[in-house]
Design a protein around this motif. Structure first.
Motif, short mmCIF file in Angstrom:
data_model
loop_
_atom_site.label_atom_id
_atom_site.label_comp_id
_atom_site.label_asym_id
_atom_site.label_seq_id
_atom_site.Cartn_x
_atom_site.Cartn_y
_atom_site.Cartn_z
N GLY A 269 0.66 -1.39 0.01
CA GLY A 269 -0.13 -0.07 -0.21
C GLY A 269 0.72 1.11 0.13
O GLY A 269 0.49 2.06 0.65
N VAL A 270 1.89 1.31 -0.81
CA VAL A 270 2.74 2.51 -0.98
C VAL A 270 3.17 2.82 -2.19
O VAL A 270 3.39 1.89 -2.90
CB VAL A 270 3.91 2.40 0.10
N ALA A 271 3.14 4.10 -2.42
CA ALA A 271 3.56 4.47 -3.97
C ALA A 271 5.02 5.34 -3.76
O ALA A 271 4.87 6.11 -2.79
CB ALA A 271 2.64 5.18 -4.61
N ASP A 299 -5.01 2.50 5.86
CA ASP A 299 -5.72 1.26 6.32
C ASP A 299 -4.83 0.19 5.63
O ASP A 299 -5.17 -1.09 5.48
CB ASP A 299 -7.08 0.89 5.95
N SER A 300 -3.56 0.54 5.08
CA SER A 300 -2.83 -0.41 4.32
C SER A 300 -1.58 -0.87 5.25
O SER A 300 -1.53 -0.39 6.72
CB SER A 300 -2.00 0.14 3.23
N ALA A 301 -0.82 -1.87 4.84
CA ALA A 301 0.11 -2.57 5.68
C ALA A 301 1.14 -1.39 5.84
O ALA A 301 1.99 -1.39 6.89
CB ALA A 301 0.83 -3.79 5.01
N ALA A 302 1.33 -0.49 4.83
CA ALA A 302 2.46 0.48 5.11
C ALA A 302 2.11 1.43 6.05
O ALA A 302 2.83 1.95 6.98
CB ALA A 302 2.69 1.25 3.68
N ALA A 303 0.89 1.90 6.26
CA ALA A 303 0.24 2.62 6.98
C ALA A 303 0.64 2.22 8.44
O ALA A 303 0.71 2.77 9.49
CB ALA A 303 -1.22 3.18 6.79
N ALA A 358 0.57 -7.53 3.26
CA ALA A 358 -0.85 -8.15 3.56
C ALA A 358 -1.61 -8.74 2.27
O ALA A 358 -0.89 -8.88 1.16
CB ALA A 358 -1.86 -6.67 3.83
N ASP A 359 -2.50 -9.28 2.54
CA ASP A 359 -3.26 -9.99 1.24
C ASP A 359 -4.11 -9.10 0.79
O ASP A 359 -5.03 -8.65 1.24
CB ASP A 359 -4.28 -11.02 1.97
N PRO A 360 -3.73 -8.94 -0.75
CA PRO A 360 -4.63 -7.85 -1.43
C PRO A 360 -6.01 -8.45 -1.42
O PRO A 360 -6.96 -7.44 -1.70
CB PRO A 360 -4.07 -7.69 -2.72
N TYR A 361 -6.40 -9.54 -1.42
CA TYR A 361 -7.95 -10.00 -1.62
C TYR A 361 -8.62 -10.52 -0.04
O TYR A 361 -9.14 -11.21 -0.31
CB TYR A 361 -7.82 -11.19 -2.60
N ARG A 362 -7.86 -9.81 0.89
CA ARG A 362 -8.72 -10.04 2.11
C ARG A 362 -10.06 -9.53 2.16
O ARG A 362 -10.20 -8.33 1.75
CB ARG A 362 -7.72 -9.37 3.20
N GLY A 363 -10.97 -10.43 2.50
CA GLY A 363 -12.36 -9.81 2.61
C GLY A 363 -13.08 -10.10 1.40
O GLY A 363 -14.36 -9.74 1.34
N PHE A 364 -12.42 -10.84 0.25
CA PHE A 364 -13.19 -10.96 -1.03
C PHE A 364 -14.06 -12.33 -0.76
O PHE A 364 -13.78 -13.25 0.05
CB PHE A 364 -12.32 -11.36 -1.98
#
Length: 452
Positions: A269-271, A299-303, A358-364
């Protein structure tokens, strides 16, 4: 007639003379010069060659590939011709990297869309190969050849390569099997070429041509340092600028493919962006090496790790960071759940942050709960991108795969009704009592999928 007789008789006379004379000793190359053995790559190549393979494929061409037959409604009401087979030979090369498991590394573009894959070994055996999995983003594919008596190459540490190191490229250019060319490492960490999604190429002047793709780039010890992938050829031919995927990257991708059948990239979750000379001056940095954090997703892993916009990433997991592409490539190889350590500068102060990929598809949600024809896919609401439903991983040959869905697709319409969330999609399907067609966005292209 006289001339022809003359040229026919002369060899006979010469042969008779030679048979009567003592047998001459043929002159050969000396084994040494000034007491030193002559340099040769032959001993090394004798060890390497058995691990180099030729790859050919069989591809079935569907009539739907004709632009006139791509419309799903046209295909529904009009009969389409049967599939035709086209066999393509000597499409590329590969290299055996695990003799016990029969694993072969090659390029994804060598075997893309193949319905059958054949591997020809150095001893002439041609065997059917199974596709373990592929990663188009890095152009890496893994094949399995289940047979005994294989020879594999030792994998080197490509991070230890230096510009000027001697390397050898081996492959099947233009169908000329087991061709060897040599050169040096001309550059490292080449990015921004637009060839792959994740780029960190080794540049070499060892001649690489069509058919070399997927073949090995080895050092003088016969160790694998890269997978030959592409050339820069403005005029259509080799000009001494070739590119290979570093073996460390290929190995990381291969491990995930073997374990999961695909690459499961995590999300941080970072650019980031490169440091320019002006930024180096403004931030009072010592050098241009590093990457500037330009954005952090909420709410990302980077944050969660404490990273902020304006931070400068200097080291990732103890290794120096070169630029923004370096950070993206290295994050792209990390698995879900991997722990990372970042050495950063914030307002001139050195800090160390720790986080978890983190899992990018968490909650899918599994799509089979919504419609049988979508079974095998995960669906979710994309973070920061409203107005569509994001398609997560799609199991190959599942109902969703057969329907035409692929990971990363955005579902924009269901049965002609615009949807922006999974909740919207669920309501439309309940009201329609079934799924009839989908409008999806794949990159910049809008595609209509009709359901049976």
């Amino acid at each position: 007639m006289k001339c022809r007789t003359k040229y026919l008789l002369c060899p006979l006379v010469l042969l008779a003379a030679l048979s009567a004379a003592p047998t001459p000793t043929l002159a050969g190359l000396p084994a040494t010069a000034d007491g030193q053995p002559l340099p040769s790559l032959a001993p090394m190549l004798e060890q390497v060659m058995p691990a180099v393979v030729n790859i050919s494929t069989v591809t079935r061409i569907d009539a739907a590939d004709n632009p006139l037959l791509r419309d799903p409604f046209f295909r529904h009401f009009f009969a389409v011709p049967r599939q035709q087979e086209r066999e393509s030979n000597s499409l590329g090369s590969g290299v055996l990297v695990d003799a016990r498991r029969g694993l072969v590394l090659t390029n994804h573009h060598v075997i893309a869309k193949a319905d059958a894959i054949r591997v020809t070994l150095g001893d002439g055996r041609t065997l059917k190969a199974d596709l373990v999995g592929a990663d188009p983003a890095t152009d890496v594919a893994v094949l399995r050849v289940p047979t005994p008596g294989l020879t594999a190459l030792t994998l080197a540490d490509s991070d230890r390569l230096k510009v000027g190191d001697f390397v050898v490229a081996i492959g099947n250019p233009f169908g000329l099997s087991r061709t060897v060319t040599s050169g040096i490492v001309s550059g490292l960490g080449r990015t921004g070429l637009g060839i792959e999604g994740y780029e960190n190429f080794i540049q070499t002047d060892a001649s690489i041509n069509p058919g070399n793709s997927g073949g090995p780039l080895v050092n003088l010890r016969g160790e694998l340092v890269g997978i030959n992938t592409a050339i820069l050829a403005p005029g259509g031919g080799n000009i001494g600028i070739g590119f290979a995927i570093p073996v460390n990257m290929a190995r990381a991708i291969m491990d995930q493919i073997v374990d999961h059948g695909a690459v499961r990239r995590g999300a941080f979750g970072v650019a980031v962006q490169d440091l320019t000379p002006d930024l180096v001056t403004a931030l009072k940095l010592d050098s241009q090496a590093g990457a500037l954090v330009s954005a952090v997703d909420p709410d990302s892993a980077a944050a969660a790790a404490g990273l902020r916009e304006g931070d400068v990433i200097l080291r990732l997991d103890g290794r120096p960071v070169t630029n923004g592409a370096d950070v993206r490539n290295r994050f792209g190889l990390l698995r879900v759940g991997a722990r990372v350590e970042l050495a950063i500068l914030r307002d001139g102060r050195a800090m160390t942050l720790k986080g978890e990929i983190a899992d990018p598809y968490r909650g899918f949600l599994p799509a089979d709960k919504l419609a049988p024809s979508l079974a095998g896919a995960l669906l979710g609401d994309p973070r920061g991108r409203g107005g569509a439903v994001l398609v997560g991983p799609v199991t190959k040959d599942s109902a969703a795969w057969q329907s035409g869905l692929r990971e990363g697709d955005l579902i924009r319409e269901v049965n002609g009704v615009r949807v922006g969330t999974v909740r919207d999609l669920t309501l439309v399907l309940r009201q329609s009592r079934g799924l009839f067609r989908l409008q999806i966005q794949r990159g910049e292209q809008l595609i209509l999928l009709a359901q049976p």
